[in-house]
Motif scaffolding. Structure first.
Motif, PDB file in Angstrom:
ATOM      1  N   LEU C  68       0.852  -1.177   0.000  1.00 19.07           N
ATOM      2  CA  LEU C  68       0.000   0.000   0.000  1.00 19.07           C
ATOM      3  C   LEU C  68       0.900   1.244   0.000  1.00 19.07           C
ATOM      4  O   LEU C  68       2.017   1.202   0.543  1.00 19.07           O
ATOM      5  N   PRO C  69       0.425   2.332  -0.587  1.00 17.37           N
ATOM      6  CA  PRO C  69       1.300   3.514  -0.726  1.00 17.37           C
ATOM      7  C   PRO C  69       1.868   4.007   0.608  1.00 17.37           C
ATOM      8  O   PRO C  69       3.011   4.410   0.696  1.00 17.37           O
ATOM      9  N   ARG C  70       1.047   3.954   1.658  1.00 15.52           N
ATOM     10  CA  ARG C  70       1.560   4.483   2.919  1.00 15.52           C
ATOM     11  C   ARG C  70       1.909   3.383   3.903  1.00 15.52           C
ATOM     12  O   ARG C  70       1.883   3.572   5.116  1.00 15.52           O
ATOM     13  N   THR C  72       4.846   2.559   4.024  1.00 20.81           N
ATOM     14  CA  THR C  72       6.236   2.945   4.282  1.00 20.81           C
ATOM     15  C   THR C  72       6.330   4.289   5.014  1.00 20.81           C
ATOM     16  O   THR C  72       5.359   5.030   5.093  1.00 20.81           O
ATOM     17  N   HIS C  73       7.500   4.590   5.506  1.00 17.62           N
ATOM     18  CA  HIS C  73       7.720   5.833   6.258  1.00 17.62           C
ATOM     19  C   HIS C  73       7.318   7.041   5.423  1.00 17.62           C
ATOM     20  O   HIS C  73       6.617   7.930   5.890  1.00 17.62           O
ATOM     21  N   ARG C  75       5.415   8.188   1.828  1.00 16.19           N
ATOM     22  CA  ARG C  75       4.474   7.613   0.873  1.00 16.19           C
ATOM     23  C   ARG C  75       5.198   7.200  -0.417  1.00 16.19           C
ATOM     24  O   ARG C  75       6.041   7.934  -0.929  1.00 16.19           O
ATOM     25  N   GLN C 122       1.789  -2.632   6.195  1.00 18.83           N
ATOM     26  CA  GLN C 122       2.765  -1.814   6.919  1.00 18.83           C
ATOM     27  C   GLN C 122       4.134  -2.468   6.767  1.00 18.83           C
ATOM     28  O   GLN C 122       4.233  -3.696   6.827  1.00 18.83           O
TER      29      GLN C 122
ATOM     30  N   ALA D  23      -2.618   3.317  11.029  1.00 10.55           N
ATOM     31  CA  ALA D  23      -1.393   3.165  10.234  1.00 10.55           C
ATOM     32  C   ALA D  23      -0.257   3.892  10.922  1.00 10.55           C
ATOM     33  O   ALA D  23      -0.350   5.077  11.233  1.00 10.55           O
ATOM     34  N   TYR D  25       2.695   5.000  10.123  1.00  9.79           N
ATOM     35  CA  TYR D  25       3.518   6.064   9.564  1.00  9.79           C
ATOM     36  C   TYR D  25       2.726   7.254   9.017  1.00  9.79           C
ATOM     37  O   TYR D  25       3.275   8.338   8.845  1.00  9.79           O
ATOM     38  N   ALA D  26       1.437   7.064   8.723  1.00 11.54           N
ATOM     39  CA  ALA D  26       0.660   8.130   8.074  1.00 11.54           C
ATOM     40  C   ALA D  26       0.378   9.272   9.034  1.00 11.54           C
ATOM     41  O   ALA D  26       0.227   9.065  10.238  1.00 11.54           O
ATOM     42  N   CYS D  42      -5.593   6.569   4.517  1.00 10.46           N
ATOM     43  CA  CYS D  42      -4.354   7.127   5.059  1.00 10.46           C
ATOM     44  C   CYS D  42      -4.069   8.474   4.406  1.00 10.46           C
ATOM     45  O   CYS D  42      -4.005   8.564   3.174  1.00 10.46           O
ATOM     46  N   SER D  44      -1.397  11.405   3.654  1.00 13.64           N
ATOM     47  CA  SER D  44       0.045  11.642   3.600  1.00 13.64           C
ATOM     48  C   SER D  44       0.306  13.086   3.226  1.00 13.64           C
ATOM     49  O   SER D  44      -0.218  13.576   2.234  1.00 13.64           O
ATOM     50  N   LEU D  68      -7.950  -4.126  -3.032  1.00 17.66           N
ATOM     51  CA  LEU D  68      -7.100  -5.316  -3.035  1.00 17.66           C
ATOM     52  C   LEU D  68      -7.765  -6.363  -3.931  1.00 17.66           C
ATOM     53  O   LEU D  68      -8.990  -6.405  -4.058  1.00 17.66           O
ATOM     54  N   ASP D 117      -5.095   8.167   0.617  1.00 21.23           N
ATOM     55  CA  ASP D 117      -5.221   6.876  -0.049  1.00 21.23           C
ATOM     56  C   ASP D 117      -6.352   6.086   0.577  1.00 21.23           C
ATOM     57  O   ASP D 117      -6.360   5.864   1.796  1.00 21.23           O
ATOM     58  N   ASP D 119      -7.811   2.487   0.385  1.00 17.94           N
ATOM     59  CA  ASP D 119      -7.589   1.133  -0.112  1.00 17.94           C
ATOM     60  C   ASP D 119      -8.638   0.198   0.464  1.00 17.94           C
ATOM     61  O   ASP D 119      -8.716   0.012   1.685  1.00 17.94           O
TER      62      ASP D 119
END
Lengths: 239, 239, 239, 239, 239, 239
Positions: C68-70, C72-73, C75, C122, D23, D25-26, D42, D44, D68, D117, D119
């Motif tokens: 998923l785009p977010r 990660t730390h 986007r 995640q 989430a 990191y978001a 999320c 960003s 998904l 985002d 999803d």
């Protein structure tokens, strides 16, 4: 004294060589060199016709063309990177295919397709004309391979076909332009001729000033003598 | 009596040759042959670093990999036709790039990029290992070309790097699989090693039954002896 | 005192959990967590084999992978935006597919295909190893679903398969790298092992200096103990 | 006795839940559930505006939407496989973006962009309305994150925004269609309303017979009551 | 009695009309008709040169070409559906661009680009020659528009340019092939000539048997008379 | 005194004209003009249903939409250049298709497909509503063409369908927005209505402040009067 960067006489081609059977797996292949322009030509036989031709009892001959990234003075990006063949690539591979089909009797192939891949290993001008000249040899050998296996319904190859570029360089009509000439020529023309001297294709473009009918006739004369020599070399190579 | 289709001893490589300076325009090039696998490797220097690296005073080394359509027994569609490099192609070119970067001091290049193109002219198994082995030679010559023009900040090449595949074929660990072996092997592993014997990359895959630690050690032993020979040939070629 | 940012002992994995049957519609599914790395694994049964396999009476197991785009730390752009999966994505999904097929008897499936989707919700390092470990559970449940409907010709699942990464971090071999360790490790290796301890796949890369045979053996030892624990957790989850 | 497959009263929504901060990191996130429809939202923050907006001192809010593969009853091909988002995906993500921008004062953001985002983890009808409703919460939290860091020039969030679908099912206007109803409804309409009851967007489509002005008014009435409840839940979630 | 399906004499063109200023927003435009072939030509001025030309003080003229799906007897798929212009489209738009540039002094434009869009509303053969002939008029008017605003550094248009196809149809050289003739002609050639009679481009292809030098001369003669008439019509239209 | 830039009364449409049979080859066609918005609509009959519908004895009606590059004030890039239709294009062509299918009895077509191409020659706002209105005429004529050849199983066209945009411009509800109004309107809504006054589709968007139920009703009232006039013009055109 020649005005050409290569010191050649106006009607002199570069040294041409044709080496057959260079690819281990292809049904026909050659490495053709027009001076520093080197093209690997491989003919591949596929045992079915393209979809739009099925059920007609005829075959097809097509060609694909590409350059290795460092065939050129500066590295060129691979076309796969931009996701599609460039307009130039498509123009050239369509030209090679038409030229070959002009001398093949497609009914003799049965429902099969021959693809001739022309991959330029090194490029110094004239890659499309070298490709056509070499592709004929690869095609010849592929047809011989098929004949040896009784896969042809009759004689499939009607004539030789070869190609050469001519141009007007510093006001002088010259034969077989190399890269230095090609990038500077006022007029650039590609001629595809048969062994019997017929014209299969002419593509002439004025890069600078328009050219005249008289100049066109002169370029055609050069092309005829050049293609006659190329056909001699094809005959030697396939003898 | 060998169980290998090629009659080679389990620890015997195919005949390997490396011919340098085969491409007229590239800053470094070679034609490397592992038996019937032939790869043309050309290094191209570009006078700027990739965008994500700019302003850091360092350079980059990357690689691209492709096969000519008729390198293989059956003709393969050009990847440009499907609009993108296959997963296999991307895996291989990332591997070649990582292998080369493992022996280069990127700070010595300045903000420049070297791209090594590995184009497979003929494929009989082991194209990625031949590519790495040849790419090192092309890179070596490109760096020598730069050194001769005072473009390096200091010694850039830290070591040799070479690669070879090993596998378990009919229960027997063997060195340098050709296509006939590769398509049948139970386990297939590629090893990238430096001249000083360090491991840069191991990729081992059980195609059939899983393999054991003991087998892994045995394959690594074969790879060490194979890569040592390849490094000798690199030294001879660049002497 | 550990040198690891997470304070873990060198041979300590992150907390691992596997939650089954999390997706309402999939034939098998789980949410696997390796610490802060969370992957949703869903197995989907399709009642026909892929085209290239038809008529052989066998089935196929494949995998797809995405983040998923977010996750990660920062986007990350969706891959659909650039029109194709990245090289990294393709490498990972090919690896997951090979790992699963290593423990499945494809003849027992009949002409059907199972696709296991691994979607990273995640990401904190080790997404591919978590994916493989979770994908096995989703596949297990899909096969159980098929067995309950008499769709299998016999026992299809031959063994467990699980995966873990190891690496050399600040000179110390450590098990199950998280993102902080992964981005700094000198050597990074992924191991895919079966329940009976066989090696299915090894991918080891020196990011900095090459590594030695002794280090490889040490990393393999860590991986064996880690995968043994993961297989225990798979057993608990599917009990 | 209800005619709805779910036994709900015509004006009854499915159970709705909103779980914030899911989430790691978001800057803002929530998991919103409309019954069996589950969407992860999320937000960003990116510290620059899109190119076409630069130098105007304003920011931008946009959205992306995806499902998904096994969110649905049958597995759906990933859109990356066909190389581009479908028309349906693009319609939905444009709708979400417009809905959010209707309640944000873009001048307060400075030259920054927020991407939300959405999803879909599980899909049972109403994924776009759940997405809008959840996206508001993620956006709210992202703006709170920015405010806490003094990144806003003033109050940026002008109102709540929420969305719900209504339709005519077996002749009866009903609220919040699930998949079973949606695939059979004669008329399907999505309403996006603000907390103060204003209309941001109406999209109504007759799948079978055209509908009348009276029916439109009735559907709008249901939507108003539904969105009022959703706004209450947003308030509870962000309290 | 003519052998031509259209009953035309061998040296007769179809009725040609050129209607100027048909597009409300374009800087220059015309609707050109060669019989039932109708092409809308619009010239658009952009106030910057293409990237590769910047900083040279020169401008550029380029062209794009497309056909509406139902311009043809059978509906043709839109090229956007396959994601890229066909080889034929690229060949044609490159030809139009070269033809226009042959009569423009690019230095007079300043760093600006003119794009001439040629959109075929109806196709009955000769779409590329009609496009070139009409594109000249659109370009003429765009340059007049610029001159009226003092945007040119001096006279930019050096000559007229027009194009016509000729071919050998049932053994007879004929002028201006329509679709019925084009699809059956043994030889098909396109000529691009200037107002002063110079040759800008020749593209001749033998579809069946090769053609001779004498035939080429005869076709060129027809083309000269045809283009002279087209230039007269351009003069009338822009008077 | 009108507040509208065009001086029209709030409930006044632009001059509308519909010219039938403008495309020589299409089974049905018209050129529809809403003021300076001009759309060419061509219906093409294909003698097979789309793949997903085969074997059901029913047909299909679909639409495609595009704008010529210089239909607009500033030239717009061709969508083929970016390789795919934009989200906006896809939204519009899906809307046109749904609108037409709402008034066609697909069972009467047999297994055939009608594609209506709507190509915008000139754009001044309202291109999608003009397209729907004109597409109905092209479809009508295509169905008449089929009826004349006994290709219909019974009456296929159930009603008229037409479309118009309404909006709130400077606080005033107005009918049929042109570009100047559209780009500034607070609320923009498209209505697709049948000849009998039923609603096929409503798409209303608040560009600025949300709108109220009362405003929605007022816009719908304008749309009803506008579509009634359009249906009258359709009747005149096809009489």
């Amino acid at each position: 004294m020649s005005i050409r960067p290569s010191k050649r006489a106006p009607d002199a081609m570069r040294p041409v060589s044709i080496e057959r059977a260079v690819a281990r797996y292809a049904e026909g292949s050659c490495l053709v060199k027009f001076g520093e322009t080197h093209v690997l030509c491989c003919a591949s036989l596929e045992d079915k016709a393209p979809g739009w031709l099925r059920g007609q009892g005829r075959g097809w001959v097509t060609a694909e063309y590409a350059m290795l990234p460092r065939a050129t003075h500066e590295r060129t990006r691979r076309e796969v990177t931009s996701g599609k063949p460039s307009g130039r690539t498509q123009e050239i591979q369509r030209l090679i295919g038409r030229s070959l089909r002009a001398v093949v009797d497609l009914k003799m192939l049965g429902e099969r397709q021959i693809t001739v891949d022309c991959d330029v290993l090194q490029a110094d001008g004239g890659t499309r004309t070298a490709s056509i000249t070499g592709a004929w040899v690869a095609l010849h050998d592929c047809l011989a391979w098929m004949k040896a296996r009784d896969m042809l319904k009759g004689p499939a190859l009607k004539d030789h076909v070869a190609a050469v570029s001519c141009g007007i360089f510093r006001g002088q009509p010259v034969l077989d332009l190399d890269y230095a000439e090609d990038s500077e020529a006022e007029t650039d023309a590609n001629f595809v001729l048969t062994g019997s001297g017929g014209i299969v294709e002419i593509q002439g473009t004025a890069e600078g000033a328009p050219f005249s009918e008289a100049e066109l006739i002169e370029l055609l004369g050069l092309a005829k003598s050049g293609c006659a020599k190329l056909v001699e070399l094809q005959k030697l190579a396939t003898a």
